[in-house]
Design a protein around this motif. Structure first.
Motif, PDB file in Angstrom:
ATOM      1  N   THR A  58      -4.069   8.661   2.104  1.00  0.00           N
ATOM      2  CA  THR A  58      -4.443   7.285   1.792  1.00  0.00           C
ATOM      3  C   THR A  58      -3.267   6.628   1.079  1.00  0.00           C
ATOM      4  N   ILE A  59      -2.933   5.422   1.507  1.00  0.00           N
ATOM      5  CA  ILE A  59      -1.839   4.666   0.892  1.00  0.00           C
ATOM      6  C   ILE A  59      -2.427   3.388   0.310  1.00  0.00           C
ATOM      7  N   LEU A  60      -2.185   3.186  -0.971  1.00  0.00           N
ATOM      8  CA  LEU A  60      -2.636   1.975  -1.652  1.00  0.00           C
ATOM      9  C   LEU A  60      -1.413   1.103  -1.920  1.00  0.00           C
ATOM     10  N   GLN A  61      -1.538  -0.186  -1.671  1.00  0.00           N
ATOM     11  CA  GLN A  61      -0.463  -1.114  -2.005  1.00  0.00           C
ATOM     12  C   GLN A  61      -1.033  -2.180  -2.921  1.00  0.00           C
ATOM     13  N   HIS A  62      -0.439  -2.313  -4.092  1.00  0.00           N
ATOM     14  CA  HIS A  62      -0.859  -3.351  -5.026  1.00  0.00           C
ATOM     15  C   HIS A  62       0.321  -3.689  -5.925  1.00  0.00           C
ATOM     16  N   GLY A  63       0.466  -4.964  -6.186  1.00  0.00           N
ATOM     17  CA  GLY A  63       1.600  -5.405  -6.994  1.00  0.00           C
ATOM     18  C   GLY A  63       2.906  -5.010  -6.330  1.00  0.00           C
ATOM     19  N   GLU A  64       3.759  -4.344  -7.066  1.00  0.00           N
ATOM     20  CA  GLU A  64       5.059  -3.932  -6.540  1.00  0.00           C
ATOM     21  C   GLU A  64       5.139  -2.424  -6.385  1.00  0.00           C
TER      22      GLU A  64
ATOM     23  N   LYS B 131      -3.153  14.441  -5.023  1.00  0.00           N
ATOM     24  CA  LYS B 131      -1.862  14.196  -5.654  1.00  0.00           C
ATOM     25  C   LYS B 131      -1.430  12.777  -5.314  1.00  0.00           C
ATOM     26  N   CYS B 132      -0.769  12.144  -6.233  1.00  0.00           N
ATOM     27  CA  CYS B 132      -0.329  10.764  -6.033  1.00  0.00           C
ATOM     28  C   CYS B 132       1.184  10.672  -6.172  1.00  0.00           C
ATOM     29  N   ILE B 133       1.794   9.959  -5.251  1.00  0.00           N
ATOM     30  CA  ILE B 133       3.222   9.676  -5.288  1.00  0.00           C
ATOM     31  C   ILE B 133       3.362   8.161  -5.364  1.00  0.00           C
ATOM     32  N   SER B 134       4.036   7.678  -6.388  1.00  0.00           N
ATOM     33  CA  SER B 134       4.239   6.236  -6.551  1.00  0.00           C
ATOM     34  C   SER B 134       5.597   5.843  -5.998  1.00  0.00           C
ATOM     35  N   VAL B 135       5.598   4.763  -5.209  1.00  0.00           N
ATOM     36  CA  VAL B 135       6.827   4.252  -4.603  1.00  0.00           C
ATOM     37  C   VAL B 135       6.968   2.805  -5.082  1.00  0.00           C
ATOM     38  N   TYR B 136       8.005   2.541  -5.869  1.00  0.00           N
ATOM     39  CA  TYR B 136       8.145   1.253  -6.544  1.00  0.00           C
ATOM     40  C   TYR B 136       8.938   0.250  -5.717  1.00  0.00           C
ATOM     41  N   THR B 137       8.227  -0.374  -4.781  1.00  0.00           N
ATOM     42  CA  THR B 137       8.764  -1.471  -3.978  1.00  0.00           C
ATOM     43  C   THR B 137       7.594  -2.305  -3.486  1.00  0.00           C
ATOM     44  N   LYS B 138       7.830  -3.581  -3.266  1.00  0.00           N
ATOM     45  CA  LYS B 138       6.800  -4.419  -2.647  1.00  0.00           C
ATOM     46  C   LYS B 138       7.146  -4.703  -1.185  1.00  0.00           C
ATOM     47  N   ASP B 139       8.258  -4.150  -0.728  1.00  0.00           N
ATOM     48  CA  ASP B 139       8.769  -4.381   0.630  1.00  0.00           C
ATOM     49  C   ASP B 139       8.158  -3.367   1.602  1.00  0.00           C
ATOM     50  N   PHE B 140       7.187  -3.822   2.390  1.00  0.00           N
ATOM     51  CA  PHE B 140       6.490  -2.918   3.312  1.00  0.00           C
ATOM     52  C   PHE B 140       7.439  -2.312   4.346  1.00  0.00           C
TER      53      PHE B 140
ATOM     54  N   VAL C 166      -2.391  12.143  -1.473  1.00  0.00           N
ATOM     55  CA  VAL C 166      -2.352  13.250  -0.527  1.00  0.00           C
ATOM     56  C   VAL C 166      -3.239  14.373  -1.044  1.00  0.00           C
ATOM     57  N   PRO C 167      -4.071  14.967  -0.172  1.00  0.00           N
ATOM     58  CA  PRO C 167      -4.822  16.151  -0.626  1.00  0.00           C
ATOM     59  C   PRO C 167      -3.847  17.195  -1.192  1.00  0.00           C
ATOM     60  N   ALA C 168      -4.152  17.755  -2.332  1.00  0.00           N
ATOM     61  CA  ALA C 168      -3.244  18.646  -3.055  1.00  0.00           C
ATOM     62  C   ALA C 168      -2.747  19.801  -2.199  1.00  0.00           C
ATOM     63  N   VAL C 169      -3.556  20.340  -1.313  1.00  0.00           N
ATOM     64  CA  VAL C 169      -3.142  21.498  -0.509  1.00  0.00           C
ATOM     65  C   VAL C 169      -2.007  21.158   0.446  1.00  0.00           C
TER      66      VAL C 169
END
Length: 88
Positions: free
Chosen positions: A70-76, A2-11, A82-85
């Motif tokens: 796993t967290i991917l950061q790219h662009g903004e 499952k993927c959750i998108s967080v729209y910020t470039k501020d770590f 997250v594993p679906a379970v």
């Protein structure tokens, strides 16, 4: 996964709200606002997606080993994969 998108470039801001997002993640296709940041349930992503993103020089890959996140950061955007379970 499952993927959750967080729209910020501020770590720093992402780090501040990360646990709050994980405690109450948005449902698939749902958008929520956490401390002024848009967070959306992006649905399923194939495991190959993470491997493809790892190869991109503009993408930072972080791993939370304890929860296999796993967290991917790219662009903004940050993408929390997250594993679906774990989200059930």
């Amino acid at each position: 996964m499952k993927c959750i998108s967080v729209y910020t470039k501020d770590f720093a801001l992402f780090s501040d709200i990360y646990e709050q997002i994980m405690e109450s993640p948005p449902a698939e296709n749902e958008e929520i606002i956490v401390e002024g940041v848009t967070v959306s349930g992006a649905g399923d992503v194939p495991d190959q997606y993470i491997e493809r993103m790892r190869l991109k020089p503009e993408c930072v890959v972080m791993k939370e080993k304890e929860r296999n996140i796993t967290i991917l950061q790219h662009g903004e955007v940050f993408e929390i994969c997250v594993p679906a379970v774990q989200l059930v």
